[in-house]
Write an enzyme that holds these catalytic residues in place. Structure first.
Site, short mmCIF file in Angstrom:
data_model
loop_
_atom_site.label_atom_id
_atom_site.label_comp_id
_atom_site.label_asym_id
_atom_site.label_seq_id
_atom_site.Cartn_x
_atom_site.Cartn_y
_atom_site.Cartn_z
N GLY A 11 -20.97 38.62 60.05
CA GLY A 11 -20.76 39.97 59.48
C GLY A 11 -20.34 41.04 60.48
O GLY A 11 -20.60 42.22 60.25
N SER A 12 -19.65 40.65 61.55
CA SER A 12 -19.23 41.71 62.50
C SER A 12 -18.12 42.57 61.89
O SER A 12 -18.06 43.78 62.14
CB SER A 12 -18.81 41.12 63.84
N ARG A 64 -17.06 25.73 40.84
CA ARG A 64 -16.53 26.93 41.50
C ARG A 64 -16.25 28.05 40.49
O ARG A 64 -16.52 29.21 40.72
CB ARG A 64 -15.24 26.57 42.26
N ARG A 90 -15.28 30.61 51.77
CA ARG A 90 -15.28 29.73 50.60
C ARG A 90 -14.04 30.03 49.78
O ARG A 90 -13.68 31.20 49.60
CB ARG A 90 -16.55 30.04 49.79
N LEU A 92 -11.66 30.74 46.79
CA LEU A 92 -11.90 31.46 45.54
C LEU A 92 -11.10 30.81 44.42
O LEU A 92 -9.98 30.32 44.63
CB LEU A 92 -11.45 32.91 45.70
N ASN A 106 -8.38 40.36 52.52
CA ASN A 106 -9.05 39.44 53.44
C ASN A 106 -8.57 39.77 54.85
O ASN A 106 -7.47 40.27 55.04
CB ASN A 106 -8.65 38.00 53.09
N HIS A 108 -7.96 37.79 58.54
CA HIS A 108 -7.83 36.43 59.08
C HIS A 108 -7.43 36.55 60.55
O HIS A 108 -6.56 37.36 60.89
CB HIS A 108 -6.78 35.66 58.28
N ASP A 144 -5.51 31.90 52.68
CA ASP A 144 -4.89 32.71 53.74
C ASP A 144 -3.43 33.05 53.42
O ASP A 144 -2.58 33.11 54.32
CB ASP A 144 -5.01 32.01 55.11
N GLU A 173 -9.74 43.02 65.19
CA GLU A 173 -10.12 42.94 63.77
C GLU A 173 -10.98 44.14 63.39
O GLU A 173 -10.82 44.73 62.32
CB GLU A 173 -10.90 41.65 63.50
C1 GAR Z 1 -13.52 36.65 61.55
O1 GAR Z 1 -12.85 36.32 62.74
C2 GAR Z 1 -12.57 36.59 60.37
O2 GAR Z 1 -11.29 37.02 60.67
C3 GAR Z 1 -12.59 35.12 60.06
O3 GAR Z 1 -13.94 34.75 60.20
C4 GAR Z 1 -14.54 35.57 61.18
C5 GAR Z 1 -15.79 36.18 60.57
O4 GAR Z 1 -16.51 36.89 61.54
N1 GAR Z 1 -12.11 34.87 58.74
C6 GAR Z 1 -11.37 33.80 58.41
O5 GAR Z 1 -11.08 32.93 59.20
C7 GAR Z 1 -10.88 33.77 56.97
N2 GAR Z 1 -9.91 32.77 56.79
P1 GAR Z 1 -17.55 38.00 61.09
O6 GAR Z 1 -18.49 37.33 60.08
O7 GAR Z 1 -18.28 38.36 62.35
O8 GAR Z 1 -16.80 39.13 60.50
#
Ligand code: GAR
Length: 219
Positions: A11-12, A64, A90, A92, A106, A108, A144, A173
């Protein structure tokens, strides 16, 4: 704009959105954080910020479609009109994506359409690219994929490994996601013919390619 954030872990990025929303002039508010995993750090971050949280376990649903339907109902009941995926790992269902079409984004950790899926930083290193980065995009059924709203570029340094690269991309990000959400909440973003159009895109915060500048190589 009332926003729900879906997470699966650390969750950063959620934290970056929480911090942005705390500022008085930020035009969005997080009204629900929903996780598909118990006891993850992202839920603690939301609780610390007094944001309502819910956990839905896929094990409690037949498939799902029914899981996503329950999730969609919870988001609607929370009053959220927009959804941010923040490390939601996950797939969708098509129905969920259709219901929330153009109200679902989203983040990525690559310059899409390169390097989708998992092990993204390894993929970038294996490909030998000189630059990678991160992308905020509207969600479509394929993983993605979807109209690109914002990207930030990060150079790949000669002795990078997956962890060091991930760390520098994550810094970007955390700047890019709040910026993208702000543009949407300001009603400056629309999707036409599967391209994202940003009004007043000459304004400083509309300069979306690497909006915060390149990180300074330290090595
Ligand atoms: C992040 O780097 C995000 O971009 C990636 O997961 C990480 C989650 O970190 N997402 C994906 O790869 C989606 N395809 P976080 O939980 O610390 O935000």
């Amino acid at each position: 704009m009332k926003v729900a954030v879906l997470i699966s872990g650390r969750g950063s990025n959620l934290q970056a959105l929480i911090d942005a929303c705390e500022s008085d002039d930020f035009p969005a508010e997080i009204v629900l954080v929903l996780s598909n995993k118990d006891n993850v750090q992202g839920l603690e971050r939301a609780e610390a910020a007094d944001i309502p949280t819910m956990t839905l376990s896929p094990k409690d649903y037949d498939d799902r479609a029914s899981f996503d339907c329950a999730m969609s109902d919870l988001v609607t009941q929370s009053g959220a009109e927009f959804i941010c995926l923040a490390g939601y790992m996950r797939l969708l269902s098509d129905d969920f994506v259709r219901t929330w079409r153009d109200k679902l984004i989203n983040i990525h950790p690559s310059l899409l359409p390169s390097f989708k899926g998992l092990h993204v930083h390894e993929q970038a290193l294996d490909a030998g690219v000189r630059f990678t980065g991160c992308t905020v995009h509207f969600v479509r059924p394929a993983m993605d994929e979807g109209p690109i709203l914002a990207q930030a570029v990060v150079p790949v340094l000669p002795d990078d490994n997956a962890d060091s690269l991930a760390e520098r991309i994550l810094e970007q990000e955390h700047k890019l996601y709040p910026l993208a959400l702000k543009l949407i909440a300001q009603n400056r973003v629309r999707v036409a013919a599967e391209r994202v159009i940003i009004d007043d895109h000459c304004a400083p915060e509309g300069a979306l390619s690497n909006p915060q500048g390149f990180p300074t190589p330290t090595k």
